[in-house]
Scaffold this motif. Structure first.
Motif, short mmCIF file in Angstrom:
data_model
loop_
_atom_site.label_atom_id
_atom_site.label_comp_id
_atom_site.label_asym_id
_atom_site.label_seq_id
_atom_site.Cartn_x
_atom_site.Cartn_y
_atom_site.Cartn_z
N PHE A 186 0.82 -1.22 0.00
CA PHE A 186 0.00 0.00 0.00
C PHE A 186 0.85 1.26 0.00
CE2 PHE A 186 -4.15 -1.92 2.02
CZ PHE A 186 -4.33 -2.66 0.86
N LYS A 187 2.18 1.08 -0.10
CA LYS A 187 3.04 2.27 -0.12
C LYS A 187 3.09 2.84 -1.53
CE LYS A 187 5.78 1.80 4.01
NZ LYS A 187 6.36 0.53 4.43
N GLN A 188 3.13 1.92 -2.52
CA GLN A 188 3.18 2.39 -3.91
C GLN A 188 1.87 3.10 -4.26
OE1 GLN A 188 3.70 -1.39 -5.75
NE2 GLN A 188 5.63 -1.76 -4.69
N GLN A 189 0.76 2.44 -4.00
CA GLN A 189 -0.55 3.06 -4.21
C GLN A 189 -1.45 2.61 -3.08
OE1 GLN A 189 -2.10 2.30 -8.28
NE2 GLN A 189 -1.23 0.27 -8.00
N LYS A 190 -2.07 3.58 -2.42
CA LYS A 190 -2.93 3.24 -1.28
C LYS A 190 -4.39 3.29 -1.72
CE LYS A 190 -3.05 3.91 3.62
NZ LYS A 190 -2.25 4.33 4.72
N PRO A 191 -5.09 2.16 -1.65
CA PRO A 191 -6.50 2.20 -2.03
C PRO A 191 -7.33 2.99 -1.02
CG PRO A 191 -5.90 0.02 -1.24
CD PRO A 191 -4.65 0.84 -1.23
N GLU A 192 -8.48 3.44 -1.46
CA GLU A 192 -9.39 4.16 -0.56
C GLU A 192 -10.14 3.19 0.35
OE1 GLU A 192 -10.97 8.09 -2.73
OE2 GLU A 192 -12.53 6.94 -1.71
N ALA A 193 -10.34 1.98 -0.16
CA ALA A 193 -11.07 0.95 0.61
C ALA A 193 -10.66 -0.42 0.09
CB ALA A 193 -12.57 1.13 0.47
N VAL A 194 -10.85 -1.42 0.95
CA VAL A 194 -10.53 -2.80 0.54
C VAL A 194 -11.73 -3.70 0.85
CG1 VAL A 194 -9.30 -3.27 2.72
CG2 VAL A 194 -8.83 -4.70 0.73
N PHE A 195 -12.03 -4.59 -0.09
CA PHE A 195 -13.16 -5.50 0.08
C PHE A 195 -12.67 -6.95 -0.01
CE2 PHE A 195 -14.95 -1.65 -1.91
CZ PHE A 195 -15.91 -1.33 -0.96
N GLY A 196 -13.29 -7.82 0.80
CA GLY A 196 -12.96 -9.24 0.74
C GLY A 196 -14.16 -10.07 1.13
N LEU A 197 -14.16 -11.32 0.71
CA LEU A 197 -15.25 -12.22 1.10
C LEU A 197 -14.68 -13.58 1.46
CD1 LEU A 197 -15.83 -14.46 -1.33
CD2 LEU A 197 -16.90 -12.53 -2.43
N HIS A 198 -15.49 -14.34 2.21
CA HIS A 198 -15.11 -15.71 2.56
C HIS A 198 -16.32 -16.61 2.45
CE1 HIS A 198 -13.05 -19.05 4.21
NE2 HIS A 198 -11.99 -18.34 4.54
N VAL A 199 -16.16 -17.73 1.75
CA VAL A 199 -17.27 -18.69 1.70
C VAL A 199 -17.37 -19.40 3.05
CG1 VAL A 199 -17.23 -19.06 -0.80
CG2 VAL A 199 -15.77 -20.47 0.67
N THR A 200 -18.59 -19.74 3.42
CA THR A 200 -18.78 -20.45 4.69
C THR A 200 -19.91 -21.47 4.55
OG1 THR A 200 -19.35 -20.25 7.03
CG2 THR A 200 -20.30 -18.61 5.58
N SER A 201 -19.70 -22.63 5.15
CA SER A 201 -20.75 -23.66 5.11
C SER A 201 -21.77 -23.42 6.22
CB SER A 201 -20.12 -25.04 5.26
OG SER A 201 -19.43 -25.12 6.48
N SER A 202 -21.50 -22.47 7.11
CA SER A 202 -22.43 -22.26 8.21
C SER A 202 -23.58 -21.31 7.83
CB SER A 202 -21.70 -21.75 9.45
OG SER A 202 -21.08 -20.53 9.16
N LEU A 203 -23.63 -20.91 6.56
CA LEU A 203 -24.77 -20.13 6.06
C LEU A 203 -25.28 -20.80 4.79
CD1 LEU A 203 -23.49 -16.43 6.37
CD2 LEU A 203 -25.30 -17.47 7.72
N PRO A 204 -26.58 -20.65 4.52
CA PRO A 204 -27.11 -21.26 3.29
C PRO A 204 -26.70 -20.46 2.06
CG PRO A 204 -28.84 -20.07 4.46
CD PRO A 204 -27.63 -20.01 5.34
N SER A 205 -26.69 -21.11 0.92
CA SER A 205 -26.43 -20.43 -0.35
C SER A 205 -27.38 -19.26 -0.50
CB SER A 205 -26.70 -21.38 -1.52
OG SER A 205 -25.69 -22.32 -1.59
N GLY A 206 -26.85 -18.17 -0.99
CA GLY A 206 -27.70 -16.99 -1.22
C GLY A 206 -27.76 -16.04 -0.05
N ALA A 207 -27.16 -16.44 1.08
CA ALA A 207 -27.14 -15.55 2.25
C ALA A 207 -25.71 -15.06 2.49
CB ALA A 207 -27.65 -16.28 3.49
N ILE A 208 -25.60 -13.90 3.11
CA ILE A 208 -24.27 -13.47 3.54
C ILE A 208 -24.29 -13.09 5.01
CG2 ILE A 208 -23.41 -12.72 1.28
CD1 ILE A 208 -23.84 -9.82 2.32
N GLY A 209 -23.15 -13.24 5.63
CA GLY A 209 -22.97 -12.82 7.01
C GLY A 209 -22.19 -11.52 7.01
N LEU A 210 -22.78 -10.51 7.61
CA LEU A 210 -22.13 -9.19 7.61
C LEU A 210 -22.28 -8.58 8.98
CD1 LEU A 210 -20.86 -6.82 5.96
CD2 LEU A 210 -23.20 -6.05 5.53
N ARG A 211 -21.17 -8.17 9.55
CA ARG A 211 -21.20 -7.54 10.87
C ARG A 211 -20.34 -6.28 10.85
NH1 ARG A 211 -22.68 -9.20 15.99
NH2 ARG A 211 -21.74 -7.93 17.61
#
Ligand SMILES: [Zn+2]
Ligand SMILES: [Zn+2]
Length: 428
Positions: A186-211
């Motif tokens: 991030f020293k060469q270019q610093k983004p304004e924001a970063v996004f990531g996701l993780h698949v999980t078997s503890s939620l059904p398909s089509g749902a997301i966990g967001l906190r």
């Protein structure tokens, strides 16, 4: 006033043009699904352990290069990063996927199940994408292609981060997000924001966990040696018994969370995972070794627990004439979802998953090294359900299980989510 009909007509035309452009993007997302699943299956069948993601990185780099991006490789050992410039001015945003697999022997019966073995801590082990990072790589490769085909709709630039060693670097090595940043990502270019996701078997398909706010724990490990003085089991007074001292230490350490931590602020956990000392019924040993884990959601509480652990182990050992030698190894910090960014982007996620598809998963005592990126710039990280709706997600084999299963039909939502997040990010 009399210009109004013309004005409306112009607006209509403009919205027609816009929606047809949007339609192109949506068509490109639908069309990428088959390719994405091919990539995912290939990566799944050819998993690589942390800091050894050579072939995965090569595949990613080749793909990004074919899309016309300038690609950097070898970051933090095997990391791959590329930047895509949109046709319109705007901010730099980062999208991140992790690439490593785990020392787990796959037990699913999917046709592309891994048969790969490797060496881990000197032992031959099966290797499996039991955490689903194969899907993360394929989703981000697909998103990169969709954006590369639609730079006319991209305001600003995108940094695609393919990160090694999220599961932790091998002993004696550095790795993952922390090392990428240490090497100046991030020293060469610093983004304004970063996004990531993780698949999980503890939620059904089509749902997301967001906190929002703290979402996943800070994780540290510790090793404690309690040194006594060896003697015959029949004559304990002739030596210093490290086993009895250790028993008192273990009991006293329980009071760190139960008596000394303000649990109204945030929960915490201190657990011992192993204890080893002695060999024979009538020999009091010289030394006992214990290891454990510390988890919490507040950096102040984290520092306090470290201090209390040091104090209790030292003083209780001393009370028994023994000496405690504590080593705390810092793990990943708390993964914090920036509340402001989360609020701004919530609409984008509702667009893809629907209002009812967004679930607050509660605090998660697992850890994620996305946290290092989110310490540098506002970050948003969410969990995407991959358990078929006709199965019970509460009992589905968890991530890291040899039976971990991903419903592939759920994966395109990951591409849609990344695209929507970028498209809906405020432009000024
Ligand atoms: Zn994992
Ligand atoms: Zn993972």
């Amino acid at each position: 006033m009399n210009h109004k009909p013309k004005y409306i007509c112009l607006l209509l035309m403009l919205s027609c043009v816009l929606s047809s452009v949007q339609a192109d993007l949506q068509t490109d997302i639908q069309n990428i699904e088959e390719k994405m699943l091919d990539w995912r299956r290939h990566i799944h069948a050819n998993p690589e352990l942390s800091n050894r993601e050579f072939k995965t990185a090569e595949m990613v780099a080749k793909h990004l290069t074919s899309l016309g991006m300038e690609v950097q490789t070898g970051i933090a050992h095997t990391g791959v990063v590329a930047t895509l410039k949109g046709d319109h001015p705007g901010p730099l945003l980062a999208l991140r996927a992790d690439m490593d697999a785990l020392p787990v022997t796959e037990e699913t019966d999917i046709p592309f199940a891994s048969k790969v073995t490797s060496t881990y801590r000197g032992e031959t082990v099966g290797v499996m994408h039991a955490c689903g990072h194969d899907t993360h790589v394929a989703i981000l490769m697909a998103a990169a292609e969709v954006f590369a085909k639609n730079t006319d709709q991209l305001h600003g630039s995108l940094m695609f981060i393919f990160q090694p060693a999220e599961e932790g670097a091998p002993t004696g090595e550095e790795g993952g997000a922390e090392l990428m940043l240490k090497e100046g990502l991030f020293k060469q270019q610093k983004p304004e924001a970063v996004f990531g996701l993780h698949v999980t078997s503890s939620l059904p398909s089509g749902a997301i966990g967001l906190r929002m706010g703290p979402a996943m724990a800070a994780v540290d490990s510790f090793e404690l040696k309690v040194k006594g003085r060896q003697t015959h089991g029949s004559r304990p007074w002739s030596g210093v018994d490290p086993i009895v001292a250790s028993a008192h230490i273990i009991t006293s350490v329980q009071t760190i969370v139960s008596r000394q931590t303000d649990i109204t602020k945030a929960p915490a956990v201190v657990s011992f995972g192993a204890i080893k000392g002695g060999i024979r019924n009538n020999i009091i040993p010289d030394e006992v070794t214990m290891v454990g884990t510390i988890r919490n959601f507040d950096m102040g509480i984290r520092a306090d627990i470290h201090k209390q652990l040091e104090k209790i182990t030292t003083t209780v050992a001393d009370a028994h004439g023994a000496v405690a030698d504590l080593r705390i190894d810092y793990g990943y910090p708390v993964t914090v979802n920036n509340p402001q960014l989360g609020e701004t982007m919530r609409g984008a996620l509702i667009e893809v998953f629907g209002e009812r598809g967004i679930i607050d998963p509660g605090l998660i005592t697992g850890a994620e090294d996305f946290s290092y990126f989110a310490e540098e710039v506002p970050g948003l990280y969410f969990f995407m359900g991959v358990t078929p709706k006709d199965q019970d997600h509460t009992t589905a084999p968890s991530n890291h299980s040899p039976l971990f299963y991903v419903e592939e039909a759920a994966l395109l939502n990951g591409v849609k989510a990344f695209v929507q997040l970028v498209q809906d990010y405020p432009r000024s």
